[in-house]
Scaffold this motif. Structure first.
Motif, short mmCIF file in Angstrom:
data_model
loop_
_atom_site.label_atom_id
_atom_site.label_comp_id
_atom_site.label_asym_id
_atom_site.label_seq_id
_atom_site.Cartn_x
_atom_site.Cartn_y
_atom_site.Cartn_z
N ALA A 202 -4.70 0.68 -5.29
CA ALA A 202 -3.43 0.79 -6.35
C ALA A 202 -2.42 -0.13 -5.79
CB ALA A 202 -3.02 2.31 -6.43
N SER A 240 -11.49 5.40 -8.06
CA SER A 240 -10.26 4.58 -8.08
C SER A 240 -10.16 3.21 -9.28
CB SER A 240 -9.75 3.98 -6.97
OG SER A 240 -9.37 5.08 -5.93
N LEU A 244 -8.09 4.54 -12.34
CA LEU A 244 -6.64 4.13 -12.04
C LEU A 244 -6.12 3.27 -13.24
CD1 LEU A 244 -6.16 3.16 -8.27
CD2 LEU A 244 -4.98 5.21 -9.58
N SER A 361 -3.87 9.25 -10.16
CA SER A 361 -3.07 8.66 -9.44
C SER A 361 -3.92 8.64 -8.12
CB SER A 361 -1.68 9.35 -9.31
OG SER A 361 -2.28 10.62 -8.60
#
Length: 432
Positions: A202, A240, A244, A361
């Motif tokens: 991220a 992820s 994300l 998140s």
């Protein structure tokens, strides 16, 4: 108490006051120092004040006290509050021991509170960048540890003798050192790498930088030779990439390609290690399955008491007295079914944010990826504090996102109203 001791105490107190003032003035500094201590200061480093306070526990308390802010509470906070009340009440009624209560309040609840508070003082992007940077540095040190066979952290002073005795030794599997860095155990180190990988994906870094960092962390996770660490790293990275929001397409495809290459290289290497480990690796798996014989000792409320001398179904429970590699079972043995189910519910709800479209998140993904692991490992050394911090952070992250959406909606209302008035005024003007 002699003069030199008083002088040292006065110096320590002065340094502490200055540190508190700096932390209050600079939330960014607070978080950077906290992250550095989490990853690079072992749990046997600390001070004795009534009982032994590990550096990370003491610093988390200071971080909470110097960054107290108004936050909007939600259902997960209520769950943690009820658990805290239950733990304190059970201790007062002598249904739970002092050690278990201290661990619950200082190593689980306190980091959760810090996770809830931190985003009220610093931005999400800053937290992401710090954790991504710190874990990458830790991974580089881990690879050096694996290559040299030397762990520099075990040479640090054993300020907490009992903790050093438990976590200061090095582990070997198939004649290979298992990397543990400052985390005291390879499983804890592997869990830290896995949870932190979401923040690398991220981070607002160039794709190439993130790929290199992720590759380093992946390699370091392999050197822990922890099956749980490697599996949860894979879960974290996959979730992820898939969930994300705002992740660029180049990063998604690059991580997928990196995963294929990593699998081709890692699977044969890991397979060879576990083949050489033979009975040791197999015994580790058998031990975990045997832990379920302890379930019969769990109470509805309160500690299971002393079961170290019991035999159930022909199995001697004392074999598990020193270690129970199942976090949920540890919760239950220490506090009973009801309080332990509350703890699990808090983690599940913190992880459930990934189910909301566009709301996943890094911390919620990290917690979700660890849920299977809590039934196979204990929350040892800093790993427990890190997991609970991320649970609190996941709640704060989602709440901040909702608040931002609400603010955007409120800001849009005057604009829409102004637009309608403008159109209305133009109609009147044309009629004139």
């Amino acid at each position: 108490m002699n003069g030199s001791t008083l002088l040292l105490a006065a110096i320590a107190a002065g340094v502490g006051v200055i540190g508190i003032l700096l932390f209050r003035a600079s939330p960014r500094l607070t978080f950077v120092v906290w992250a550095l201590v989490l990853f690079f200061v072992p749990v046997w480093i600390g001070v004795n004040v009534g009982f032994f306070w590990s550096a990370i526990t003491l610093l988390t308390l200071v971080a909470v006290l110097t960054n107290i802010s108004d936050i909007r509470l939600n259902g997960i906070d209520l769950i943690m509050g009820v658990f805290t009340l239950m733990a304190a009440t059970q201790f007062a009624l002598k249904m739970t021991g002092l050690s278990a209560t201290v661990i619950a309040l200082l190593e689980w609840v306190l980091p959760y509170i810090w996770g809830r508070l931190v985003l009220s003082r610093v931005k999400r992007s800053f937290v992401t960048a710090v954790l991504a940077t710190v874990v990458t540095v830790a991974a580089v040190l881990g690879l050096i540890e694996f290559a040299t066979g030397t762990n520099i952290f075990v040479s640090l002073p054993a300020m907490g003798a009992d903790l050093y005795a438990s976590w200061g030794g090095l582990q070997v599997r198939a004649d290979r050192l298992r990397v543990e860095g400052a985390w005291g155990h390879s499983i804890a180190m592997g869990a830290a790498f896995a949870m932190s990988s979401a923040f690398i994906v991220a981070a607002r870094w160039p794709v190439a930088v993130r790929l290199v960092a992720l590759g380093i962390v992946t390699a370091a996770t392999v050197t822990t030779i922890s099956r749980i660490g490697m599996l949860t790293l894979a879960f974290t990275v996959v979730l992820s990439v898939l969930l994300l929001p705002g992740l660029d397409r180049a990063m998604r495809w690059s991580v997928a390609a990196l995963g294929v290459v990593a699998a081709i290289i890692i699977i044969p290497f890991v397979g060879e290690i576990f083949l050489e480990a033979g009975d040791e690796a197999g015994g580790s798996a058998d031990y975990r399955s045997g832990l379920f014989s302890l379930v019969s000792q769990v109470q509805l409320f309160g500690s299971a008491g002393d079961w170290s001398g019991l035999t159930v179904g022909g199995e001697y429970l004392g074999a598990y007295a020193k270690s129970v590699d199942n976090a949920f079972l540890v919760f239950a043995l220490r506090f009973g079914w009801i309080p332990s189910l509350l703890l699990i519910a808090a983690l599940v709800f913190a992880a459930a944010y990934i189910l909301r479209p566009g709301k996943a998140s890094p911390p919620s993904i990290a917690v979700a990826s660890q849920l299977p692991a809590i039934f196979a490992v204990a929350l040892i050394t800093q790993a427990g504090a890190y997991l609970w911090f991320l649970a609190g952070l996941a709640v704060a992250w989602a709440q901040q996102g909702r608040d931002a959406d609400a603010a955007d909606d409120q800001a849009a209302l005057p604009s829409l109203f102004s637009m309608s008035r403008t159109k209305e005024d133009s109609v009147f003007a044309s009629r004139r």
